[in-house]
Design an enzyme around this catalytic site. Structure first.
Site, PDB file in Angstrom:
ATOM      1  CB  THR A  97      -3.569  25.619 -35.330  1.00 50.18           C
ATOM      2  OG1 THR A  97      -4.664  25.982 -34.192  1.00 50.18           O
ATOM      3  CG2 THR A  97      -2.875  26.984 -35.723  1.00 50.18           C
ATOM      4  CG  HIS A 102     -12.005  24.483 -34.009  1.00 47.00           C
ATOM      5  ND1 HIS A 102     -11.199  23.747 -34.644  1.00 47.00           N
ATOM      6  CD2 HIS A 102     -11.362  25.665 -33.905  1.00 47.00           C
ATOM      7  CE1 HIS A 102     -10.009  24.415 -35.080  1.00 47.00           C
ATOM      8  NE2 HIS A 102     -10.137  25.565 -34.640  1.00 47.00           N
ATOM      9  CG  HIS A 104     -12.313  30.443 -32.540  1.00 47.46           C
ATOM     10  ND1 HIS A 104     -11.236  30.155 -31.658  1.00 47.46           N
ATOM     11  CD2 HIS A 104     -11.863  29.626 -33.644  1.00 47.46           C
ATOM     12  CE1 HIS A 104     -10.148  29.528 -32.130  1.00 47.46           C
ATOM     13  NE2 HIS A 104     -10.731  29.063 -33.520  1.00 47.46           N
TER      14      HIS A 104
HETATM   15  P1  DGP Z   1      -7.567  27.494 -34.789  1.00 45.35           P
HETATM   16  O1  DGP Z   1      -6.267  28.182 -34.874  1.00 45.35           O
HETATM   17  O2  DGP Z   1      -8.734  27.973 -35.292  1.00 45.35           O
HETATM   18  O3  DGP Z   1      -7.288  25.898 -35.324  1.00 45.35           O
HETATM   19  O4  DGP Z   1      -7.879  27.266 -33.161  1.00 45.35           O
HETATM   20  C1  DGP Z   1      -7.329  26.054 -32.463  1.00 45.35           C
HETATM   21  C2  DGP Z   1      -7.547  26.690 -31.047  1.00 45.35           C
HETATM   22  O5  DGP Z   1      -7.421  25.427 -30.153  1.00 45.35           O
HETATM   23  C3  DGP Z   1      -6.752  27.643 -30.660  1.00 45.35           C
HETATM   24  O6  DGP Z   1      -7.244  28.786 -30.145  1.00 45.35           O
HETATM   25  C4  DGP Z   1      -5.952  26.948 -29.310  1.00 45.35           C
HETATM   26  C5  DGP Z   1      -6.838  25.895 -29.117  1.00 45.35           C
HETATM   27  N1  DGP Z   1      -6.309  24.677 -28.475  1.00 45.35           N
HETATM   28  C6  DGP Z   1      -5.255  23.909 -29.202  1.00 45.35           C
HETATM   29  N2  DGP Z   1      -4.914  22.902 -28.341  1.00 45.35           N
HETATM   30  C7  DGP Z   1      -5.625  22.973 -27.311  1.00 45.35           C
HETATM   31  C8  DGP Z   1      -5.780  22.252 -26.118  1.00 45.35           C
HETATM   32  O7  DGP Z   1      -5.280  21.136 -25.981  1.00 45.35           O
HETATM   33  N3  DGP Z   1      -6.807  22.514 -25.158  1.00 45.35           N
HETATM   34  C9  DGP Z   1      -7.520  23.716 -25.338  1.00 45.35           C
HETATM   35  N4  DGP Z   1      -8.476  23.834 -24.349  1.00 45.35           N
HETATM   36  N5  DGP Z   1      -7.472  24.386 -26.398  1.00 45.35           N
HETATM   37  C10 DGP Z   1      -6.575  23.959 -27.156  1.00 45.35           C
END
Ligand code: DGP
Length: 122
Positions: A97, A102, A104
């Site tokens: 998303t 990144h 996890h």
């Molecule tokens: P993915 O679905 O693999 O692209 O993971 C994106 C992740 O990023 C999702 O688990 C939520 C996190 N995320 C999105 N926006 C923000 C933000 O503004 N701050 C933080 N700390 N995490 C975020």
């Protein structure tokens, strides 16, 4: 990259709970945790995703090694001695998303399928 949310987090333009930072890597708590411990590790340099890594860029391989080594160090520091999981989602079908590479880091409980996007849309 100008409109990238993770680039803004790295620059401090959007607040985050940073737990580690060096010249190449930034690690912060996921805003929507999928496990008791859920940290995102990102390269400070913008890379769209694992699908845009290239042999042509000599920094890419070193960055990936550093991200994974850093994940291991953080897992130890965060007390995840019973195990943990690394996940990177790629592209739309992979559930990515945020289009900034990144990884996890998930742990703090027996994960099972928890935190892994193993389901698929029909
Ligand atoms: P993915 O679905 O693999 O692209 O993971 C994106 C992740 O990023 C999702 O688990 C939520 C996190 N995320 C999105 N926006 C923000 C933000 O503004 N701050 C933080 N700390 N995490 C975020």
């Amino acid at each position: 990259m100008q409109d990238c949310i993770f680039c803004k987090i790295i620059k401090g333009e959007i607040p985050s709970t940073c737990i580690y930072e060096d010249e190449d890597v930034f690690a912060f708590r996921d805003i929507n945790p999928a496990a008791p411990t859920h940290v995102l590790l990102v390269p400070k340099r913008h890379i769209d995703g694992a699908d845009t890594l290239s042999d042509d860029d000599p920094e890419h391989a070193a960055l990936i090694v550093k991200l994974i080594f850093t994940a291991g160090k953080l897992a130890r520091e965060l007390g995840l001695q019973d195990g943990w999981r690394l996940v990177t989602n790629v592209g739309e079908h992979g559930g990515q998303t945020v289009r900034h590479l990144h990884i996890h880091l998930l742990g703090g409980a027996a994960l099972g399928d928890f935190g892994a996007k193993l389901e698929f849309r029909k």
